[in-house]
Design an enzyme around this catalytic site. Structure first.
Site, PDB file in Angstrom:
ATOM      1  N   GLU A   1       0.829  -1.200   0.000  1.00 51.51           N
ATOM      2  CA  GLU A   1       0.000   0.000   0.000  1.00 51.51           C
ATOM      3  C   GLU A   1       0.864   1.251   0.000  1.00 51.51           C
ATOM      4  O   GLU A   1       1.976   1.256   0.541  1.00 51.51           O
ATOM      5  CB  GLU A   1      -0.922   0.013   1.229  1.00 51.51           C
ATOM      6  CG  GLU A   1      -1.979  -1.074   1.163  1.00 51.51           C
ATOM      7  CD  GLU A   1      -2.823  -1.159   2.443  1.00 51.51           C
ATOM      8  OE1 GLU A   1      -3.972  -1.622   2.332  1.00 51.51           O
ATOM      9  OE2 GLU A   1      -2.337  -0.782   3.510  1.00 51.51           O
TER      10      GLU A   1
ATOM     11  N   GLY B   1       6.988  -1.704   6.034  1.00 48.76           N
ATOM     12  CA  GLY B   1       8.357  -2.162   6.115  1.00 48.76           C
ATOM     13  C   GLY B   1       9.318  -1.171   6.748  1.00 48.76           C
ATOM     14  O   GLY B   1       8.994  -0.001   6.959  1.00 48.76           O
ATOM     15  N   GLU B   2      10.497  -1.665   7.066  1.00 49.76           N
ATOM     16  CA  GLU B   2      11.594  -0.863   7.603  1.00 49.76           C
ATOM     17  C   GLU B   2      12.559  -0.560   6.458  1.00 49.76           C
ATOM     18  O   GLU B   2      13.250  -1.453   5.951  1.00 49.76           O
ATOM     19  CB  GLU B   2      12.306  -1.629   8.722  1.00 49.76           C
ATOM     20  CG  GLU B   2      13.676  -1.120   9.098  1.00 49.76           C
ATOM     21  CD  GLU B   2      13.721   0.321   9.558  1.00 49.76           C
ATOM     22  OE1 GLU B   2      14.631   1.044   9.134  1.00 49.76           O
ATOM     23  OE2 GLU B   2      12.842   0.715  10.358  1.00 49.76           O
TER      24      GLU B   2
ATOM     25  N   CYS C   1      -0.682   6.022  10.434  1.00 43.98           N
ATOM     26  CA  CYS C   1       0.568   5.413  10.877  1.00 43.98           C
ATOM     27  C   CYS C   1       0.290   4.115  11.637  1.00 43.98           C
ATOM     28  O   CYS C   1      -0.505   4.090  12.568  1.00 43.98           O
ATOM     29  CB  CYS C   1       1.320   6.407  11.767  1.00 43.98           C
ATOM     30  SG  CYS C   1       2.907   5.821  12.362  1.00 43.98           S
TER      31      CYS C   1
ATOM     32  N   CYS D   1       6.874  -4.807  15.738  1.00 40.39           N
ATOM     33  CA  CYS D   1       6.453  -3.800  16.715  1.00 40.39           C
ATOM     34  C   CYS D   1       5.018  -4.105  17.128  1.00 40.39           C
ATOM     35  O   CYS D   1       4.150  -4.340  16.282  1.00 40.39           O
ATOM     36  CB  CYS D   1       6.566  -2.397  16.121  1.00 40.39           C
ATOM     37  SG  CYS D   1       8.263  -1.915  15.710  1.00 40.39           S
TER      38      CYS D   1
ATOM     39  N   CYS E   1       6.656  -6.751   7.243  1.00 43.38           N
ATOM     40  CA  CYS E   1       7.785  -6.282   8.046  1.00 43.38           C
ATOM     41  C   CYS E   1       8.115  -7.363   9.069  1.00 43.38           C
ATOM     42  O   CYS E   1       7.209  -7.947   9.677  1.00 43.38           O
ATOM     43  CB  CYS E   1       7.449  -4.969   8.755  1.00 43.38           C
ATOM     44  SG  CYS E   1       8.807  -4.295   9.747  1.00 43.38           S
TER      45      CYS E   1
ATOM     46  N   SER F   1      12.278   7.009   7.405  1.00 46.27           N
ATOM     47  CA  SER F   1      11.936   6.681   8.788  1.00 46.27           C
ATOM     48  C   SER F   1      12.540   5.338   9.164  1.00 46.27           C
ATOM     49  O   SER F   1      12.553   4.409   8.354  1.00 46.27           O
ATOM     50  CB  SER F   1      10.416   6.627   8.952  1.00 46.27           C
ATOM     51  OG  SER F   1      10.060   6.256  10.261  1.00 46.27           O
TER      52      SER F   1
ATOM     53  N   LEU G   1      10.700   6.242  18.137  1.00 42.13           N
ATOM     54  CA  LEU G   1      11.219   5.991  19.486  1.00 42.13           C
ATOM     55  C   LEU G   1      10.182   5.292  20.365  1.00 42.13           C
ATOM     56  O   LEU G   1      10.384   4.178  20.810  1.00 42.13           O
ATOM     57  CB  LEU G   1      11.654   7.327  20.102  1.00 42.13           C
ATOM     58  CG  LEU G   1      12.548   7.267  21.338  1.00 42.13           C
ATOM     59  CD1 LEU G   1      13.377   8.529  21.453  1.00 42.13           C
ATOM     60  CD2 LEU G   1      11.735   7.090  22.608  1.00 42.13           C
TER      61      LEU G   1
ATOM     62  N   ASN H   1      -3.307   5.031  16.138  1.00 41.16           N
ATOM     63  CA  ASN H   1      -4.400   4.697  15.222  1.00 41.16           C
ATOM     64  C   ASN H   1      -4.840   3.264  15.480  1.00 41.16           C
ATOM     65  O   ASN H   1      -4.030   2.335  15.425  1.00 41.16           O
ATOM     66  CB  ASN H   1      -3.936   4.845  13.767  1.00 41.16           C
ATOM     67  CG  ASN H   1      -3.629   6.280  13.410  1.00 41.16           C
ATOM     68  OD1 ASN H   1      -4.508   7.140  13.439  1.00 41.16           O
ATOM     69  ND2 ASN H   1      -2.380   6.560  13.072  1.00 41.16           N
TER      70      ASN H   1
ATOM     71  N   CYS I   1       1.813  -2.298  15.551  1.00 41.14           N
ATOM     72  CA  CYS I   1       1.805  -2.023  14.116  1.00 41.14           C
ATOM     73  C   CYS I   1       1.179  -3.165  13.325  1.00 41.14           C
ATOM     74  O   CYS I   1       1.605  -4.316  13.436  1.00 41.14           O
ATOM     75  CB  CYS I   1       3.236  -1.780  13.634  1.00 41.14           C
ATOM     76  SG  CYS I   1       3.369  -1.444  11.866  1.00 41.14           S
TER      77      CYS I   1
END
Length: 345
Positions: A87, A154-155, A334, A112, A108, A185, A209, A289, A115
């Protein structure tokens, strides 16, 4: 893997065609915004036939499947050639500015806890073309690429092709974007931060963070066990010394988890301790969110708690803002990107 632009140049070379043919192709794509090789009328028919045969009918290698829109936000679901899905988000501000949030991985692997993308797990890295083609799709459809952020699925710094993409985006013969219009990011991949500092020093860097306490951050973000917060902050200090550029601190506020006065004080202390670099840190507060995808369930804090947290940081002399929230109603906020919209209307 070579990008399609490198492959096109190689194909032309194998046909002993002059370099101006390559320039004509780039002009067709990036000036005339032509997305199909057959419609590049400045090229002879036999060359157009070769391009279609070698690269397919369309310049883009990602295919839009569905698009959802909300106030000032559009979310596009793309299908990749292997059937995987990603997306990308388009933000269109009322003054005419357009900003794009793109994906660097399908899924990912860092997990986290808050997420939705992390709940998928990592399917694979995107190729340089698959990343850049998200932007090319919007560009060919008449949109201006005013600013770009790698904050989608993804990172970004875990994908080795990111740096090839950054080279493509800033190449004046291709997208021709200023480094200062691009934001990368990261959750704290130290080797990647180090490489950004050296190779793309003017690109904006954002660090996710989310807790100033090492133990809690490890619980929320397992990457903290490999790259602890204090080590990441040292690398960010070094980034600032090398680039003299501001670093943005993203802080998702989770109700009752990381939004207390103690968290605000600890975050302020962490940033004040940066010494000469302290004034170049800016905190973006992001109210959580909601998503029903993650195993652990969180809730967003009240507006009062958000403002209290912001006021606490300001009282400590920290540069801070609450990030404007768009698109959470269409799961474009996010932490909400999931890439699985087959059954959604």
């Amino acid at each position: 893997m070579m990008s399609k632009y490198e492959q096109i140049k190689q194909t032309l070379s194998s046909l002993d065609l002059p370099i101006y043919r390559y320039n004509q192709i780039l002009n067709a794509i990036f000036v005339q915004r032509i997305g199909k090789y057959e419609k590049m009328n400045t090229l002879p028919q036999n060359l157009r036939d070769v391009l279609v045969r070698e690269f397919g009918e369309t310049v883009c290698r990602v295919t839009p499947i569905t698009e959802r829109s909300s106030d000032q936000v559009g979310k596009t679901l793309f299908s990749l050639q292997d059937g995987n899905r990603i997306e990308a988000i388009r933000l269109h501000y009322r003054r005419g500015w357009e900003s794009f949030c793109i994906s660097s991985q399908c899924g990912c692997g860092f997990g986290c806890r808050f997420c939705a993308t992390g709940a998928i797990g990592l399917k694979r890295n995107l190729t340089a073309d698959e990343i850049a083609d998200q932007l090319l799709y919007f560009y060919l459809n008449g949109h201006n690429l005013d600013s770009i952020s790698f904050m989608g699925m993804g990172e970004a710094l875990a994908n080795p092709d990111l740096f090839k993409v950054l080279g493509m985006l800033t190449d004046k013969t291709l997208f021709g974007l200023s480094q200062r219009r691009i934001t990368v990011s990261t959750i704290g991949i130290i080797p990647g931060i180090r490489r950004i500092s050296k190779e793309f020093p003017q690109i904006n860097l954002a660090f996710s963070l989310h807790s100033p306490f090492e133990k809690q951050r490890s619980e929320l973000m397992p990457i903290n066990k490999k790259y602890p917060l204090h080590k990441v902050m040292e690398e960010l200090d070094n980034h600032i010394r090398l680039t003299d550029r501001k670093v943005f601190i993203a802080y998702i506020l989770l109700d009752g988890i990381n939004d207390s006065k103690e968290h605000a004080k600890a975050l302020a202390k962490l940033l004040r301790e940066r010494g000469p670099s302290a004034h170049l840190y800016h905190v973006d507060l992001i109210p959580y969110n909601r998503t029903d995808i993650t195993e652990l369930k969180f809730t967003p804090p009240s507006d009062f708690c958000v403002r209290r947290f912001q006021a606490s940081l300001r009282a400590e002399g920290i540069s801070v803002a609450v990030r404007a929230q768009f698109g959470s109603d269409i799961e474009a906020g996010c932490g909400q990107l999931y890439g699985e919209m087959k059954d959604k209307k």
